[in-house]
Design an enzyme around this catalytic site. Structure first.
Site: not given
Ligand code: CA
Length: 348
Positions: A184, A310
């Site tokens: 990430h 997200d």
């Molecule tokens: Ca993210």
């Protein structure tokens, strides 16, 4: 604006969704005040998001919630299930031993939250990368004891990248457990952030992709996947643009690796493109736009590209409807993108 199908013949699983325990937010606020660690990327990102603006406050409520607020946001945006991970940079800015102890507490707390809504939530295990033996142990505990589905790595840790072999027992554990590590974004490392900062390009707007794409490539050219050929690293944001670069990375690395021009770069067992096609998984987190999603499906393969929103960094309730209208996929293609790939990869 296209409406999402209210009753599609598939579940929608969002694979890169963020959470932060109260204790972590408190520790971040302490660091913002004391600058004890002083990493510029952290201070840029969390200096704003731990602040008092309306946007920061709303974000703070959402990111700390593992209950009704999150579930309502999921319902409003048509998400059936979230795969939740500790938000960036997780525990990775703290002293490595302290960070290992924190990872244990936070993974326990996440697992408790998942246990309250097991049909809506799954999660990934955090770990302290600069304490590799304990990181490998925690990944194993997270998967085998807590039922988590993989690991979360927020790119560099205090400027360190994991292509150095002293950290590889983490990857050895992931391969042995047969779970992916989600690579990430983090803000660019202290070595590279300076030119991004003045114009506000350090975070999700662009810096995240540069930082994380670089980390992915460092792992690849280091020979990590020759050592652990079954290891799977997952990238968000349409692969941090690496699929777009695939041809040139493959062409140039093929040449560079045989010249001896760089003492730490040698030929790999497979071509650069093979690793991007076989050892990486992809999501469209933060990219609710059909052209790059279809590009990754086309270049990498439809069985390696899956959905992510997200949340709550980029909470866009209408995104699912727009993707379903614009991807040009039939029901089977949409099911593969929104559900089947995530079920297979995370063993849901
Ligand atoms: Ca993210």
């Amino acid at each position: 604006m296209p409406e999402k199908n209210p009753n599609p013949p598939y579940k929608r699983i969002a694979t890169e969704e963020a959470w932060a325990p109260q204790e972590l937010i408190k520790l971040y606020r302490q660091e913002i005040e004391t600058k004890a660690i002083g990493e510029p990327g952290f201070h840029s990102l969390w200096g704003f998001f731990s602040g008092t603006s309306e946007k920061a406050q709303a974000h703070g409520r959402r990111i700390q919630d593992l209950g009704e607020l999150r579930l309502k946001d999921m319902d409003d945006s048509g998400i059936d299930m979230q795969i939740i991970s500790l938000t960036s940079p997780g525990v990775q800015i703290f002293d490595p031993k302290d960070a290992s102890a924190m990872a244990i507490r936070f993974n326990d707390e996440l697992a408790e939250g998942i246990a309250r809504h097991p049909d809506r939530f799954a999660g990934l295990a955090a770990f302290s990368p600069l304490d590799p033996a304990n990181a490998a142990k925690e990944l194993e505990r997270g998967v085998n004891t807590l039922g988590l589905k993989g690991g979360i790595l927020n790119s560099h840790t205090l400027g360190t990248y994991l292509d150095d072999e002293q950290y590889w027992e983490i990857f050895e554990a992931a391969e042995a457990l047969d779970v992916p590590i989600y690579l990430h974004p983090n803000t660019p490392s202290p070595q590279m952030i300076e030119p991004f900062l003045k114009r506000g390009l350090d975070a999700a707007v662009y810096g995240f992709a540069c930082e994380t794409g670089l980390h992915a490539l460092r792992l690849m050219v280091s020979g990590l996947f020759d050592r652990f050929p079954k290891l799977q690293i997952m990238l968000g944001h349409c692969g941090e643009a690496l699929p777009y670069w695939l041809y040139r990375i493959d062409y140039m690395h093929g040449h560079i690796s045989v010249t001896g021009r760089y003492p730490d770069v040698g030929p790999l067992k497979r071509r650069a493109r093979d690793y991007l096609l076989e050892n990486f998984l992809y999501s469209n987190s933060g990219v609710g736009w059909a052209p790059p999603v279809n590009f990754v499906r086309d270049v990498i393969g439809p069985d390696r590209m899956m959905y992510a929103m997200d949340y709550p960094w980029q909470f866009v309730p209408e995104e699912v409807g727009e993707l379903e209208a614009n991807l040009g996929l039939d029901a089977a293609g949409l099911k593969q993108f929104f559900e089947d790939n995530a079920r297979r990869v995370f063993k849901l």
